[in-house]
Design a protein around this motif. Structure first.
Motif, PDB file in Angstrom:
ATOM      1  N   GLN A 425       0.711  -1.292   0.088  1.00  0.00           N
ATOM      2  CA  GLN A 425       0.217  -0.118  -0.111  1.00  0.00           C
ATOM      3  C   GLN A 425       0.890   1.293  -0.160  1.00  0.00           C
ATOM      4  N   VAL A 426       0.571   2.124  -0.814  1.00  0.00           N
ATOM      5  CA  VAL A 426       1.453   3.426  -0.821  1.00  0.00           C
ATOM      6  C   VAL A 426       0.249   4.692  -1.006  1.00  0.00           C
ATOM      7  N   THR A 427       0.695   5.329  -0.031  1.00  0.00           N
ATOM      8  CA  THR A 427      -0.047   6.679   0.316  1.00  0.00           C
ATOM      9  C   THR A 427       0.005   7.632  -0.516  1.00  0.00           C
ATOM     10  N   PRO A 428      -1.008   8.585  -0.752  1.00  0.00           N
ATOM     11  CA  PRO A 428      -0.900   9.596  -1.934  1.00  0.00           C
ATOM     12  C   PRO A 428       0.164  10.361  -1.580  1.00  0.00           C
ATOM     13  N   GLY A 429       0.913  10.948  -2.576  1.00  0.00           N
ATOM     14  CA  GLY A 429       1.986  12.077  -2.443  1.00  0.00           C
ATOM     15  C   GLY A 429       3.394  11.398  -1.675  1.00  0.00           C
ATOM     16  N   SER A 430       3.418  10.058  -1.395  1.00  0.00           N
ATOM     17  CA  SER A 430       4.541   9.710  -0.927  1.00  0.00           C
ATOM     18  C   SER A 430       5.610   9.189  -1.840  1.00  0.00           C
ATOM     19  N   THR A 431       6.753   9.092  -1.465  1.00  0.00           N
ATOM     20  CA  THR A 431       7.761   8.603  -2.487  1.00  0.00           C
ATOM     21  C   THR A 431       8.352   7.260  -2.162  1.00  0.00           C
ATOM     22  N   VAL A 432       8.294   6.374  -3.177  1.00  0.00           N
ATOM     23  CA  VAL A 432       8.444   4.818  -2.909  1.00  0.00           C
ATOM     24  C   VAL A 432       9.733   4.640  -3.691  1.00  0.00           C
ATOM     25  N   ALA A 433      10.908   4.202  -3.104  1.00  0.00           N
ATOM     26  CA  ALA A 433      12.019   3.896  -3.687  1.00  0.00           C
ATOM     27  C   ALA A 433      12.285   2.327  -3.776  1.00  0.00           C
ATOM     28  N   ILE A 434      12.594   1.777  -4.963  1.00  0.00           N
ATOM     29  CA  ILE A 434      12.648   0.402  -4.976  1.00  0.00           C
ATOM     30  C   ILE A 434      14.037   0.302  -5.643  1.00  0.00           C
ATOM     31  N   VAL A 435      14.423  -0.941  -4.636  1.00  0.00           N
ATOM     32  CA  VAL A 435      16.169  -1.127  -5.111  1.00  0.00           C
ATOM     33  C   VAL A 435      16.244  -2.625  -4.815  1.00  0.00           C
ATOM     34  N   GLY A 436      17.154  -3.176  -5.532  1.00  0.00           N
ATOM     35  CA  GLY A 436      17.362  -4.505  -5.259  1.00  0.00           C
ATOM     36  C   GLY A 436      18.402  -5.060  -6.694  1.00  0.00           C
ATOM     37  N   PRO A 437      18.923  -6.235  -6.507  1.00  0.00           N
ATOM     38  CA  PRO A 437      19.898  -6.736  -7.521  1.00  0.00           C
ATOM     39  C   PRO A 437      19.015  -6.810  -9.009  1.00  0.00           C
ATOM     40  N   THR A 438      19.972  -6.942  -9.805  1.00  0.00           N
ATOM     41  CA  THR A 438      19.289  -7.073 -11.271  1.00  0.00           C
ATOM     42  C   THR A 438      18.446  -8.475 -11.204  1.00  0.00           C
ATOM     43  N   ARG A 589       2.870  14.239  -5.269  1.00  0.00           N
ATOM     44  CA  ARG A 589       2.810  13.248  -6.341  1.00  0.00           C
ATOM     45  C   ARG A 589       3.158  11.862  -5.543  1.00  0.00           C
ATOM     46  N   THR A 590       2.414  10.642  -5.881  1.00  0.00           N
ATOM     47  CA  THR A 590       3.148   9.499  -5.612  1.00  0.00           C
ATOM     48  C   THR A 590       4.161   9.163  -6.680  1.00  0.00           C
ATOM     49  N   SER A 591       5.418   8.967  -6.135  1.00  0.00           N
ATOM     50  CA  SER A 591       6.151   8.436  -7.025  1.00  0.00           C
ATOM     51  C   SER A 591       6.836   7.277  -6.679  1.00  0.00           C
ATOM     52  N   PHE A 592       7.269   6.391  -8.008  1.00  0.00           N
ATOM     53  CA  PHE A 592       8.088   5.345  -7.753  1.00  0.00           C
ATOM     54  C   PHE A 592       9.420   5.650  -8.323  1.00  0.00           C
ATOM     55  N   VAL A 593      10.312   5.380  -7.391  1.00  0.00           N
ATOM     56  CA  VAL A 593      11.781   5.523  -8.187  1.00  0.00           C
ATOM     57  C   VAL A 593      12.601   4.187  -8.026  1.00  0.00           C
ATOM     58  N   ILE A 594      13.113   4.000  -9.193  1.00  0.00           N
ATOM     59  CA  ILE A 594      13.865   2.695  -9.160  1.00  0.00           C
ATOM     60  C   ILE A 594      15.402   3.276  -9.220  1.00  0.00           C
ATOM     61  N   ALA A 595      16.243   2.881  -8.400  1.00  0.00           N
ATOM     62  CA  ALA A 595      17.577   3.378  -8.453  1.00  0.00           C
ATOM     63  C   ALA A 595      18.545   2.237  -8.404  1.00  0.00           C
ATOM     64  N   HIS A 596      19.935   2.393  -8.749  1.00  0.00           N
ATOM     65  CA  HIS A 596      20.930   1.560  -8.123  1.00  0.00           C
ATOM     66  C   HIS A 596      21.736   2.432  -7.273  1.00  0.00           C
ATOM     67  N   ARG A 597      21.958   3.768  -7.728  1.00  0.00           N
ATOM     68  CA  ARG A 597      22.656   4.686  -6.687  1.00  0.00           C
ATOM     69  C   ARG A 597      21.824   4.801  -5.574  1.00  0.00           C
ATOM     70  N   LEU A 598      22.328   4.540  -4.423  1.00  0.00           N
ATOM     71  CA  LEU A 598      21.504   4.375  -3.196  1.00  0.00           C
ATOM     72  C   LEU A 598      21.349   5.727  -2.566  1.00  0.00           C
ATOM     73  N   SER A 599      22.291   6.550  -2.915  1.00  0.00           N
ATOM     74  CA  SER A 599      22.515   7.992  -2.147  1.00  0.00           C
ATOM     75  C   SER A 599      21.425   8.996  -2.874  1.00  0.00           C
ATOM     76  N   THR A 600      20.840   8.663  -3.884  1.00  0.00           N
ATOM     77  CA  THR A 600      19.742   9.372  -4.766  1.00  0.00           C
ATOM     78  C   THR A 600      18.411   9.205  -4.062  1.00  0.00           C
ATOM     79  N   ILE A 601      18.186   8.226  -3.049  1.00  0.00           N
ATOM     80  CA  ILE A 601      16.915   7.871  -2.736  1.00  0.00           C
ATOM     81  C   ILE A 601      16.847   8.071  -1.266  1.00  0.00           C
TER      82      ILE A 601
END
Length: 653
Positions: A425-438, A589-601
């Motif tokens: 569940q993702v609440t409105p306006g939140s930023t969700v970062a998704i990380v993990g191996p390839t 805005r609800t945001s999904f961010v996929i990142a490999h550089r973890l410093s950005t999230i």
């Protein structure tokens, strides 16, 4: 066209050994040919008019030799009558000849229209020749109009076919597009459709004209001599037999020819798009060898197809010449016996040529027809591809940005599930970062939100509305997406930014460019925002291209934002500024961010750690670092230097 998702299963390599060989199963020539002709149905009124004009053309051209035979008879009658006794009647001359035992000559005189002692009536001959000339002129005019109308009908049909294929590609699931090379699909959409148009242009008119000519010539020959007509028609079963055998052998070669053409185009497209990498890794000799092998396969299959289909012409020419000799000999004997006039034999010989010529032309068009039908089958495969499931009819209304994954399962292949029973569940306006191996399922997760793929089971809700019940167009209009692989079209920088929202004002476009720092480098260019981006966008750096795509998303002003490695191509300083811009972009805005550089999230509200399609950890940056679990390991691995163990040297060395 979308690139293959990073989490999707790899396609099998397309080495030279995977080309479709010449032994591939022959396709349905008759069924595909009927379907191809069915494409002309919207132009049926024009085609009816073309048919009427073709009948007029053929009728006038067919009666020409018969009228011309009258001129030959007039000349022959005048030449013979000049040597007959003047003042006597034709009946008296015939009776006298029979009395002297010259029955054959008497029969010949009896069949002619002549007046003894009167020579050639050149005025009568001139009138006949003018009538023949008029027939041929009108025939040429109607054929010209017919060709123009047919050309228009075919071009309109090809225009609709291109639209149908374009619309079809938009309805085909991404899974289907990812399963084939882009060059292969482009070959079907461009080369194959062009080949269909050329084949129809060159064969349809000839099929109509030659088919009706054969019928008309047979009718005219029957009016002259039915038994000579039977001899001339021996060519028909020979033509059918030869054509059938040739089509049976050459059709599979034409199918293979266009298969190899598509594969070669796919290889060329891949090689040219990755030209720099080919150079960097020194693979030019291997690429050239692979190209030579594929090109050689295409050449061999094409040679076989053209050689087998070209056998028809020399065989038909031999049959036609043999038929011509037989008719001339038998016709001469009939004239000598007085049972036919010289004009009738002359007309019949011309009809023999007119009869053999369309048969030969029809046989010679076998290769064109087979090539066109083979291309049509490839285009029909695109049109018959499975489409996306029907859109729903629900409306999202005002989107707040609440996203819920309810027991979601998905796999690119049924036997290999990637995501199983995922709930989130993702609440409105939140930023969700998704990380993990390839291969963990990060990109797949956001692709499911966009409905690029359909779920195996479960639901994804946007503001409590199941997205499977919402039209895809409406769903995607609420979502902005920035991918790691930038896509810019041939146009100006301004146009590429404006693509994010049609109808946006100049002030809004400029504000988006300034907020994402496009304005900083665009004004430094000689043409500013009017700088034209070429097809590969090679006149911009990768970072500048990424900034433009981010500006495009900024202008779209979406309720839900997806950033897939959006800052991976920019330098560190620009990345810091982009983080500020995207922070403003993600505001409310609800945001999904996929990142490999973890410093950005680090400032993300929630960080999801995925492994093998499952969420193994979630929480804020500080919470996950304290837990020292999977996220802690990923984070530390990016900042710890590699430890190099040095063996101590033995003492005394």
């Amino acid at each position: 066209m979308s690139a293959q998702p990073k989490d999707a299963p790899m396609r099998r390599p397309r080495g030279p050994s995977m080309g479709v060989g010449a032994g591939e199963k022959t396709q349905d020539f008759i069924g595909s040919g009927r379907r191809l002709l069915g494409l002309l149905r919207p132009e049926r009124r024009t085609m009816y008019l073309v048919l009427v004009l073709t009948v007029c053309t053929v009728t006038l051209s067919v009666i020409g030799p018969r009228i011309l035979g009258k001129a030959v008879d007039a000349i022959n009658s005048g030449a013979i009558a000049r040597h007959l006794p003047a003042g006597s009647s034709k009946a008296a001359v015939v009776a006298g000849l029979r009395a002297r035992g010259q029955s054959t000559y008497a029969d010949m005189i009896e069949r002619l229209h002549l007046v003894p002692g009167v020579g050639i009536d050149f005025g009568h001959v001139a009138r006949i020749l003018l009538l023949v000339l008029a027939c041929y002129l009108v025939s040429a005019g109607t054929q010209l109009i017919q060709a123009r109308l047919l050309n228009r009908a075919i071009q309109l049909t090809m225009n609709r076919l291109r639209h149908d294929v374009e619309d079809k590609v938009g309805r085909v699931p991404l899974r289907h597009l990812d399963g084939q090379p882009r060059g292969e699909l482009l070959s079907r959409v461009t080369n194959d459709i062009d080949n269909i148009g050329q084949s129809m242009q060159q064969t349809l008119s000839q099929l109509l004209v030659n088919g009706l000519t054969i019928i008309g010539v047979i009718v005219m020959m029957l009016t002259i001599s039915w038994w000579l007509t039977l001899i001339a028609m021996i060519a028909i079963p020979l033509v059918l037999l030869v054509t059938r055998q040739v089509m049976k052998r050459s059709q599979r070669f034409f199918v293979a020819q266009w298969k190899h053409t598509g594969e070669l185009n796919g290889q060329i497209e891949e090689t040219y798009s990755g030209h720099e990498l080919v150079k960097v890794f020194g693979r030019t000799p291997q690429v050239r060898a692979r190209f030579d092998e594929k090109n050689g396969e295409l050449m061999r299959v094409s040679q076989r197809a053209q050689f087998v289909s070209s056998l028809v012409m020399p065989i038909m020419m031999f049959v036609g010449n043999l038929q011509y000799v037989v008719v001339c000999v038998l016709g001469g004997l009939r004239v000598a016996s007085g049972t036919m006039t010289l004009g009738e034999v002359t007309a019949f010989v011309q009809y023999t040529r007119q009869f053999t010529q369309p048969l030969t032309q029809l046989a010679s068009m076998v290769n064109l027809m087979q090539s066109g039908v083979a291309s049509a089958e490839r285009v029909f495969e695109v049109l018959d591809a499975p489409e996306e499931t029907d859109d729903g009819s629900d409306s999202l209304g005002t989107t707040q940005g609440r996203v819920e994954f309810d027991d979601v399962s998905f796999g690119y292949e049924p036997a290999r599930p990637l995501i199983e029973h995922l709930s989130l569940q993702v609440t409105p306006g939140s930023t969700v970062a998704i990380v993990g191996p390839t291969g963990a399922g990060k990109t797949t997760l956001v692709n499911l939100v966009m409905r690029f793929y359909e779920l195996t089971s479960g639901r994804i809700l946007l503001d409590d509305v199941d997205i499977a019940t919402v039209p895809r167009t409406e769903l995607r209009s609420r979502i902005g997406m920035v991918l790691q692989d930038t896509w810019l079209f041939h146009g100006t920088i301004w146009d590429n930014i404006a693509y994010g929202r049609l109808g946006a004002s100049d002030e809004e476009i400029l504000a988006a460019a300034q907020a994402t720092f496009v304005d900083r480098f665009a004004r430094a260019l000689p043409d500013g925002y009017d700088t034209v981006i070429d097809e590969e966008a090679s006149n911009l750096s990768s970072g500048e291209r990424q900034l433009i795509t981010i500006a495009r998303a900024f202008l779209a002003d979406p309720a839900l934002l997806i950033l897939d490695e959006a800052t991976s191509s920019v330098d560190t300083r620009t990345e810091v500024m982009l983080q500020q811009a995207m922070a403003a972009l993600r505001s409310e805005r609800t945001s999904f961010v996929i990142a490999h550089r973890l410093s950005t999230i680090r400032d993300a509200d929630t960080i999801l750690v995925m492994e093998h399609g499952a969420i193994v950890e979630q929480g804020s940056h500080d919470e996950l670092m304290k837990a020292q679990g999977a996220y802690y390991g990923l984070y530390m691995s990016q900042f710890e230097g590699a430890v190099t163990e040095q063996e101590s040297e033995p003492a005394g060395v």
